[in-house]
Enzyme design. Structure first.
Site, PDB file in Angstrom:
ATOM      1  N   HIS A   1     -12.977   5.564   4.450  1.00 39.35           N
ATOM      2  CA  HIS A   1     -13.798   4.753   3.540  1.00 39.35           C
ATOM      3  C   HIS A   1     -15.025   4.177   4.248  1.00 39.35           C
ATOM      4  CE1 HIS A   1     -12.049   1.115   5.261  1.00 39.35           C
ATOM      5  NE2 HIS A   1     -10.845   1.583   5.022  1.00 39.35           N
TER       6      HIS A   1
ATOM      7  N   ARG B   1       0.835  -1.214   0.000  1.00 38.71           N
ATOM      8  CA  ARG B   1       0.000   0.000   0.000  1.00 38.71           C
ATOM      9  C   ARG B   1       0.868   1.262   0.000  1.00 38.71           C
ATOM     10  NH1 ARG B   1      -4.826  -0.809   4.483  1.00 38.71           N
ATOM     11  NH2 ARG B   1      -5.948  -2.497   3.447  1.00 38.71           N
TER      12      ARG B   1
ATOM     13  N   ASP C   1      -7.786   4.577  18.235  1.00 39.13           N
ATOM     14  CA  ASP C   1      -8.380   5.889  17.952  1.00 39.13           C
ATOM     15  C   ASP C   1      -9.402   6.281  19.032  1.00 39.13           C
ATOM     16  OD1 ASP C   1     -10.102   3.907  17.036  1.00 39.13           O
ATOM     17  OD2 ASP C   1     -10.415   4.791  15.056  1.00 39.13           O
TER      18      ASP C   1
ATOM     19  N   ASP D   1      -2.657   3.575   6.140  1.00 41.61           N
ATOM     20  CA  ASP D   1      -1.893   3.445   4.892  1.00 41.61           C
ATOM     21  C   ASP D   1      -2.781   3.363   3.650  1.00 41.61           C
ATOM     22  OD1 ASP D   1      -2.904   0.936   5.251  1.00 41.61           O
ATOM     23  OD2 ASP D   1      -0.978  -0.061   5.507  1.00 41.61           O
ATOM     24  N   ASP D   2      -4.107   3.472   3.839  1.00 41.22           N
ATOM     25  CA  ASP D   2      -4.996   3.541   2.677  1.00 41.22           C
ATOM     26  C   ASP D   2      -5.610   4.949   2.589  1.00 41.22           C
ATOM     27  OD1 ASP D   2      -6.538   3.253   4.931  1.00 41.22           O
ATOM     28  OD2 ASP D   2      -7.727   1.564   4.177  1.00 41.22           O
TER      29      ASP D   2
HETATM   30  N1  UDP Z   1      -3.120  -2.689  10.134  1.00 39.49           N
HETATM   31  C1  UDP Z   1      -2.134  -3.072  11.015  1.00 39.49           C
HETATM   32  N2  UDP Z   1      -1.997  -4.395  11.326  1.00 39.49           N
HETATM   33  C2  UDP Z   1      -2.798  -5.346  10.778  1.00 39.49           C
HETATM   34  C3  UDP Z   1      -3.816  -4.936   9.891  1.00 39.49           C
HETATM   35  C4  UDP Z   1      -3.950  -3.591   9.590  1.00 39.49           C
HETATM   36  O1  UDP Z   1      -1.380  -2.228  11.498  1.00 39.49           O
HETATM   37  O2  UDP Z   1      -2.624  -6.518  11.091  1.00 39.49           O
HETATM   38  C5  UDP Z   1      -3.244  -1.271   9.799  1.00 39.49           C
HETATM   39  C6  UDP Z   1      -3.277  -1.021   8.299  1.00 39.49           C
HETATM   40  O3  UDP Z   1      -1.970  -0.967   7.785  1.00 39.49           O
HETATM   41  C7  UDP Z   1      -4.035   0.273   8.208  1.00 39.49           C
HETATM   42  C8  UDP Z   1      -4.990   0.198   9.393  1.00 39.49           C
HETATM   43  O4  UDP Z   1      -4.462  -0.789  10.283  1.00 39.49           O
HETATM   44  O5  UDP Z   1      -3.191   1.399   8.368  1.00 39.49           O
HETATM   45  C9  UDP Z   1      -6.396  -0.176   8.998  1.00 39.49           C
HETATM   46  O6  UDP Z   1      -6.350  -1.364   8.250  1.00 39.49           O
HETATM   47  P1  UDP Z   1      -7.330  -1.647   7.046  1.00 39.49           P
HETATM   48  O7  UDP Z   1      -7.422  -0.442   6.172  1.00 39.49           O
HETATM   49  O8  UDP Z   1      -6.892  -2.917   6.379  1.00 39.49           O
HETATM   50  O9  UDP Z   1      -8.706  -1.957   7.786  1.00 39.49           O
HETATM   51  P2  UDP Z   1      -9.961  -1.067   8.118  1.00 39.49           P
HETATM   52  O10 UDP Z   1      -9.899  -0.877   9.604  1.00 39.49           O
HETATM   53  O11 UDP Z   1      -9.868   0.199   7.374  1.00 39.49           O
HETATM   54  O12 UDP Z   1     -11.106  -1.912   7.683  1.00 39.49           O
HETATM   55 MN    MN Z   2      -8.823   1.018   5.804  1.00 35.80          MN
END
Ligand code: UDP
Ligand code: MN
Length: 255
Positions: free
Chosen positions: A212, A28, A188, A101-102
């Site tokens: 998102h 990413r 958070d 990172d997204d």
């Molecule tokens: N992340 C992490 N460890 C993990 C999975 C995700 O540090 O095992 C981080 C990832 O790199 C990103 C954030 O947690 O910065 C959120 O992950 P993701 O976008 O995949 O999931 P979301 O919470 O948005 O559904």
């Molecule tokens: Mn995410």
């Protein structure tokens, strides 16, 4: 009358931007490194859970191995946030901005936003993903019901140095991890807890932050230049991205 002594205006160099990542998601970083990172090379630090020579090089040494676990759980994520926070405190910068990172950071818009606030004041800027405050029992206190707002990490948030310094007793040197464990909330939410419950301060909602978890296609094209963060992902079966005409879905699926 004497001219009032005013502090130098905040500039890009006053901002510490931390990007949370993981060894599972180092790819990413490519998107970030090829886009907004170029505008903020010296400000951005990547916090991950494994050494990686390629990305260490590409980030000019700004890839920090937190040695936190690479699992996707509260403990690991709080561990990373704790190191992000400590690194910011040590950096002496005026502002701590965290993103996932997204996330795409509109660097000039971020600078413009932060210039509106005084970093020596108590500012917690971000956007909630819920339309109501988080309700929980205060497991770090007497167990009473509490409710507070928090800025979703996935949309990015910023803390002024002023408020960040007030958190030192709860957040520094790994104490943030202890707090997460006690109150049993993600990283958070724990920041929101510190702001509302520990410090009795508040979140300032900034609508220009976008995760998102919201419908990104709704962002009005005419306002796009003022938005501070964008994310990308799936929302159910729908691809959740900013709508910009002229971009090819398969060539650039994240926009
Ligand atoms: N992340 C992490 N460890 C993990 C999975 C995700 O540090 O095992 C981080 C990832 O790199 C990103 C954030 O947690 O910065 C959120 O992950 P993701 O976008 O995949 O999931 P979301 O919470 O948005 O559904
Ligand atoms: Mn995410």
């Amino acid at each position: 009358t004497k001219p009032s002594k005013s502090r130098r205006q905040t500039e890009l160099n006053d901002i510490f931007i931390s990007v949370k990542t993981s060894k599972w998601y180092h790819d990413r970083l490519d998107l970030i490194l090829e886009t907004w990172y170029i505008m903020a090379r010296d400000q951005v630090y990547f916090f991950t859970d494994e050494d990686n020579d390629i990305y260490r090089h590409r980030t000019r040494g700004h890839l920090i191995n937190t040695n936190c676990s690479s699992t996707y759980d509260r403990y690991a994520l709080c561990c990373k946030m704790s190191i992000e926070y400590d690194t910011f405190i040590a950096s002496k910068k005026r502002w701590f901005c965290h993103v996932d990172d997204d996330t795409y950071v509109n660097v000039p818009a971020l600078v413009t936003l932060l210039q509106l606030y005084n970093d020596t004041g108590d500012w917690y800027l971000g956007k909630p993903s819920l339309s109501y405050p988080l309700k929980t029992r205060d497991l770090d206190g007497a167990g009473q019901q509490i409710a507070f707002w928090f800025a979703t990490g996935g949309a990015g948030f910023c803390l002024s140095r002023g408020i960040a310094l007030k958190m030192v007793p709860f957040a520094s040197g790994g104490r943030l991890v202890t707090a997460c464990r006690k109150i049993r909330l993600p990283d958070d939410c724990t920041i929101g807890y510190f702001v509302y419950i520990s410090l009795n301060k508040q979140l300032t909602v900034v609508n220009q932050f976008h995760s998102h978890l919201e419908g990104l296609w709704r962002i009005n094209l005419g306002n796009i230049a003022n938005q501070v963060t964008f994310s990308y992902g799936q929302l159910g079966t729908r691809r959740n991205v900013v709508q910009i005409p002229g971009y090819n879905d398969s060539y650039d699926p994240s926009r």
